[in-house]
Design a protein around this motif. Structure first.
Motif, mmCIF file in Angstrom:
data_model
loop_
_atom_site.group_PDB
_atom_site.id
_atom_site.type_symbol
_atom_site.label_atom_id
_atom_site.label_comp_id
_atom_site.label_asym_id
_atom_site.label_seq_id
_atom_site.Cartn_x
_atom_site.Cartn_y
_atom_site.Cartn_z
ATOM 1 N N ALA A 164 -12.788 -7.345 -15.404
ATOM 2 C CA ALA A 164 -11.781 -7.442 -14.350
ATOM 3 C C ALA A 164 -10.996 -8.740 -14.526
ATOM 4 O O ALA A 164 -11.533 -9.754 -14.960
ATOM 5 C CB ALA A 164 -12.439 -7.412 -12.984
ATOM 6 N N HIS A 165 -9.726 -8.679 -14.198
ATOM 7 C CA HIS A 165 -8.840 -9.832 -14.342
ATOM 8 C C HIS A 165 -7.973 -9.956 -13.093
ATOM 9 O O HIS A 165 -7.364 -8.981 -12.661
ATOM 10 C CB HIS A 165 -7.956 -9.652 -15.584
ATOM 11 C CG HIS A 165 -6.946 -10.724 -15.755
ATOM 12 N ND1 HIS A 165 -7.282 -11.996 -16.163
ATOM 13 C CD2 HIS A 165 -5.607 -10.730 -15.568
ATOM 14 C CE1 HIS A 165 -6.186 -12.727 -16.214
ATOM 15 N NE2 HIS A 165 -5.157 -11.970 -15.857
ATOM 16 N N THR A 166 -7.931 -11.149 -12.516
ATOM 17 C CA THR A 166 -7.088 -11.417 -11.351
ATOM 18 C C THR A 166 -5.908 -12.273 -11.799
ATOM 19 O O THR A 166 -6.093 -13.281 -12.477
ATOM 20 C CB THR A 166 -7.873 -12.143 -10.255
ATOM 21 O OG1 THR A 166 -8.986 -11.335 -9.889
ATOM 22 C CG2 THR A 166 -7.024 -12.402 -9.039
ATOM 23 N N SER A 167 -4.711 -11.862 -11.403
ATOM 24 C CA SER A 167 -3.526 -12.624 -11.783
ATOM 25 C C SER A 167 -2.669 -12.903 -10.553
ATOM 26 O O SER A 167 -2.622 -12.116 -9.619
ATOM 27 C CB SER A 167 -2.713 -11.861 -12.827
ATOM 28 O OG SER A 167 -2.238 -10.655 -12.298
ATOM 29 N N ASP A 168 -2.013 -14.062 -10.575
ATOM 30 C CA ASP A 168 -1.094 -14.473 -9.515
ATOM 31 C C ASP A 168 0.317 -14.541 -10.091
ATOM 32 O O ASP A 168 0.543 -15.191 -11.111
ATOM 33 C CB ASP A 168 -1.471 -15.849 -8.963
ATOM 34 C CG ASP A 168 -2.764 -15.840 -8.190
ATOM 35 O OD1 ASP A 168 -3.190 -14.762 -7.760
ATOM 36 O OD2 ASP A 168 -3.368 -16.921 -8.015
ATOM 37 N N ASP A 169 1.250 -13.860 -9.449
ATOM 38 C CA ASP A 169 2.646 -13.861 -9.877
ATOM 39 C C ASP A 169 3.529 -14.242 -8.701
ATOM 40 O O ASP A 169 3.392 -13.685 -7.610
ATOM 41 C CB ASP A 169 3.064 -12.471 -10.374
ATOM 42 C CG ASP A 169 2.258 -12.020 -11.581
ATOM 43 O OD1 ASP A 169 2.045 -12.854 -12.482
ATOM 44 O OD2 ASP A 169 1.845 -10.851 -11.615
ATOM 45 N N VAL A 170 4.454 -15.182 -8.926
ATOM 46 C CA VAL A 170 5.397 -15.571 -7.877
ATOM 47 C C VAL A 170 6.468 -14.493 -7.782
ATOM 48 O O VAL A 170 7.152 -14.186 -8.755
ATOM 49 C CB VAL A 170 6.029 -16.945 -8.180
ATOM 50 C CG1 VAL A 170 7.080 -17.280 -7.141
ATOM 51 C CG2 VAL A 170 4.965 -18.019 -8.219
ATOM 52 N N VAL A 171 6.595 -13.897 -6.602
ATOM 53 C CA VAL A 171 7.554 -12.814 -6.381
ATOM 54 C C VAL A 171 8.907 -13.387 -5.980
ATOM 55 O O VAL A 171 9.939 -13.005 -6.522
ATOM 56 C CB VAL A 171 7.036 -11.847 -5.293
ATOM 57 C CG1 VAL A 171 8.039 -10.761 -5.014
ATOM 58 C CG2 VAL A 171 5.699 -11.269 -5.696
#
Length: 69
Positions: free
Chosen positions: A7-14
């Motif tokens: 599993a991989h968690t990613s944060d992206d600025v929208v």
């Protein structure tokens, strides 16, 4: 036998939006961050494990609050 999965968690600025922080009270830019968790298996395209969540983070004090989307 070699296996690659996990599993991989990613944060992206929208986007960024100016708003007043609930904690410090400063009117500052708050980036809206989308946090998503995906499961990856070898040669299989990543697919979402759970629903994405959105957070607004104050650039002045660093406080993050969840946004109901």
């Amino acid at each position: 036998m070699f296996s690659h999965f996990g599993a991989h968690t990613s944060d992206d600025v929208v986007t960024r939006r100016p708003a007043v922080c609930d904690v410090c009270g400063v009117y500052a830019a708050q980036p809206v961050v989308k946090r998503s968790t995906t499961f990856t298996a070898f040669f299989v395209r990543p697919f979402p494990v759970k629903r994405s969540t959105y957070y607004a983070e104050c650039e002045n004090c660093g406080h993050a609050r969840r946004i109901d989307h």
